[in-house]
Design an enzyme around this catalytic site. Structure first.
Site, mmCIF file in Angstrom:
data_model
loop_
_atom_site.group_PDB
_atom_site.id
_atom_site.type_symbol
_atom_site.label_atom_id
_atom_site.label_comp_id
_atom_site.label_asym_id
_atom_site.label_seq_id
_atom_site.Cartn_x
_atom_site.Cartn_y
_atom_site.Cartn_z
ATOM 1 N N GLU A 175 0.836 -1.213 0.000
ATOM 2 C CA GLU A 175 0.000 0.000 0.000
ATOM 3 C C GLU A 175 0.869 1.261 0.000
ATOM 4 O O GLU A 175 0.749 2.123 0.883
ATOM 5 C CB GLU A 175 -1.003 -0.020 1.170
ATOM 6 C CG GLU A 175 -2.000 -1.163 1.029
ATOM 7 C CD GLU A 175 -3.227 -1.092 1.935
ATOM 8 O OE1 GLU A 175 -3.275 -0.256 2.853
ATOM 9 O OE2 GLU A 175 -4.156 -1.893 1.695
ATOM 10 N N GLU A 306 -4.861 -8.742 -0.678
ATOM 11 C CA GLU A 306 -5.715 -8.465 0.492
ATOM 12 C C GLU A 306 -7.154 -8.365 0.006
ATOM 13 O O GLU A 306 -7.465 -7.507 -0.844
ATOM 14 C CB GLU A 306 -5.301 -7.181 1.206
ATOM 15 C CG GLU A 306 -3.984 -7.323 1.935
ATOM 16 C CD GLU A 306 -3.611 -6.107 2.778
ATOM 17 O OE1 GLU A 306 -4.513 -5.392 3.257
ATOM 18 O OE2 GLU A 306 -2.397 -5.875 2.941
HETATM 19 O O1 AHR Z 1 -5.359 -6.218 6.584
HETATM 20 C C1 AHR Z 1 -5.327 -5.076 7.382
HETATM 21 C C2 AHR Z 1 -4.667 -3.892 6.698
HETATM 22 O O2 AHR Z 1 -5.424 -3.480 5.614
HETATM 23 C C3 AHR Z 1 -3.307 -4.140 6.097
HETATM 24 O O3 AHR Z 1 -2.277 -4.038 7.020
HETATM 25 C C4 AHR Z 1 -3.196 -3.047 5.095
HETATM 26 O O4 AHR Z 1 -2.353 -3.391 4.016
HETATM 27 C C5 AHR Z 1 -4.620 -2.796 4.685
HETATM 28 O O5 AHR Z 1 -4.935 -1.457 4.698
#
Ligand code: AHR
Length: 507
Positions: A175, A306
């Site tokens: 991110e 994710e």
């Molecule tokens: O999964 C939780 C968080 O969500 C992670 O650390 C991040 O990459 C995302 O914003």
């Protein structure tokens, strides 16, 4: 109105559905690592080197293909050298993203790779671009994968591990548009090229480098990364310094500030959530389209590292620990995602649900007091879909399904996908209607069906979930509601249910 049909040409297999689409993610966040995977050697909970064996056994049931670690946002403040060497001497740090707690680094590189060995899963190590250096990242891959007497290989040996590990997947930050450094796309794209260059292939270890990609519908980010790679499909050589880029997409029924309760939701929230889960189809299509402009041969991978539901934390738990319950709604969010993943198997090479234990849309929940382990409804969807791992995708055309408008989109109340291994086929069916049962005709063409076996996952209500007191309130059972039909089979789908039908194929 006649029953909806799912039309499947059993003799026209498409792309291979990589088992890595069923991947996982474990961050130093709340009770995912500590209490979830790792309890320490002195725990009364059976463990090996501090790693919970009940968690390992459960995840092995899923054929867990890979595990991403150490974050997430945590990855960009993690300095790997703090997590190697004698545990008592490891420096501490503040986990500023997740609860502002002190991290003692007792779970580090060796513990993670040991966990992967126990699981039989490929490690996906996520490096630090946000606050780390090129040298740090370069040293880490040398430490992990080099066999000779190089400085980092020697350090690994001094820390008790002779043989290098195999590390096939490596993330170049996380991110970068947010917690990983708040960068602009072009600035990060240049850094991704630079850092990835120094993530070397040592010996015969071949690293698949994954650049930190877009959030949700940020197509400009994907475009910038593809541009940074340059001409990727012009020759047969390497595609560039990195081989793939990620995408993150979370499903919630509310908005960022008030995401909604995991277990207490209205009918409107049910459908809004499932409509938002369906959005993954549009996101995969549109990011792929951007990538196609540069890479029509589809050599650069898209990695959804994710995804999953994100609810308000369970009442009384630490807001920074992201602990949430998991209901039939989560199960169907997962099944809808998998249907889309299967359709995009020619570009989507990996996906990692967030997160495996005790955080967000978890497979497993552990009780902080008793240590009791509970399998969630989402766990069971992963288990029921195991037959899709490395199988060939079969188009499953849904015809005549009812739809409704939810969250401004048309939501079909039936989701389906299918795959084949040659002698068998697996069909996945989700009835998203909260209240109405349905019959679905499987219109099976191209091959004879010699036999079938079905399983069903549902609950007494849409919010049904498992707890230590009722661990099997939502658990799969054999499904008797399948019978022969002139077009193939007819399947009874109760309201808010997930069904898999395994077919034995004849000629
Ligand atoms: O999964 C939780 C968080 O969500 C992670 O650390 C991040 O990459 C995302 O914003």
């Amino acid at each position: 109105m006649s029953d909806p049909r799912v039309v499947i040409d059993l003799d026209l297999p498409g792309a291979t559905i990589s088992r890595h689409l069923y991947g996982h993610f474990a961050e130093h966040l709340g009770r995912c690592i500590y209490g979830g995977f790792f309890v320490g050697e002195d725990s009364e909970i059976p463990n090996e080197g501090g790693i919970r064996l009940d968690v390992v056994d459960a995840l092995r049931e899923l054929g867990i293909p890979n595990l991403r670690w150490p974050g997430g946002c945590f990855a960009d403040e993690y300095h790997w050298r703090d997590g190697v060497g004698p545990r008592a001497e490891r420096p501490r740090m503040v986990n500023s993203h997740w609860g502002d707690v002190v991290e003692d680094n007792s779970f580090g590189t060796h513990e993670f790779l040991h966990l992967c060995e126990l699981l039989g899963a490929d490690p996906y190590v996520n490096g630090n671009v946000g606050s780390g250096t090129v040298r740090e990242m370069s040293d880490w891959i040398e430490y992990l994968t080099r066999a000779d007497d190089s400085p980092m290989a020697a350090l690994r040996r001094a820390n008790g591990r002779d043989e290098p590990w195999r590390v096939p997947f490596f993330g170049i930050g996380n991110e970068a548009w947010g917690c990983g450094g708040n960068m602009r796309a072009e600035a990060y794209a240049d850094l991704a090229r630079q850092y990835a260059t120094y993530v070397r292939d040592h010996g015969d270890n071949r690293v698949y480098r994954i650049a930190a990609g877009a959030n949700v519908d940020d197509y400009a980010w994907t475009d910038a990364l593809m541009r940074a790679l340059g001409c990727v499909s012009c020759g047969d050589g390497d595609v560039g310094p990195f081989q793939a880029m990620s995408l993150h997409y979370y499903t919630m029924s509310g908005e960022w500030q008030a995401k909604g309760s995991a277990t207490d939701f209205t009918s409107e929230e049910w459908y809004r959530t499932l409509s938002r889960a369906f959005r993954i189809e549009e996101l995969l299509t549109r990011h792929s389209t951007v990538m196609d402009r540069y890479d029509p041969a589809r050599r650069v991978g898209l990695v959804l590292d994710e995804w999953g539901t994100w609810w308000d934390v369970e009442p009384g738990t630490n807001p920074g620990f992201l602990y949430q319950q998991n209901t039939m709604r989560d199960a169907l969010v997962a099944s809808v995602h998998f249907d889309a993943f299967h359709r995009h198997a020619d570009r989507l090479v990996m996906a990692n649900i967030a997160q495996t234990v005790n955080v967000l849309q978890a497979m497993l929940l552990t009780d902080p007091d008793t240590g009791a382990l509970v399998k969630t409804p989402t766990f069971h969807v992963f288990a029921m879909n195991r037959g899709h791992h490395d199988a060939r995708h079969l188009d499953a055309h849904v015809v005549g399904a009812e739809t409704m408008t939810a969250d401004g989109r048309e939501l079909p109340l039936l989701s389906a996908s299918a795959s084949t291994t040659g002698n068998t086929a697996l069909v996945s069916l989700s009835n998203l209607d909260e209240a109405a049962d349905r019959s679905v005709v499987l219109d099976l063409r191209g091959r004879a069906v010699a036999g079938f076996e079905a399983r069903i996952l549902t609950g007494a209500t849409t919010a049904a979930h498992n707890t230590p007191d009722a661990p099997d309130a939502v658990a799969p059972v054999a499904h008797a509601g399948v019978r022969a039909h002139e077009r193939g089979l007819v399947v009874e789908l109760p309201a808010h249910a997930y069904v898999t039908v395994e077919l034995t194929l004849g000629a």
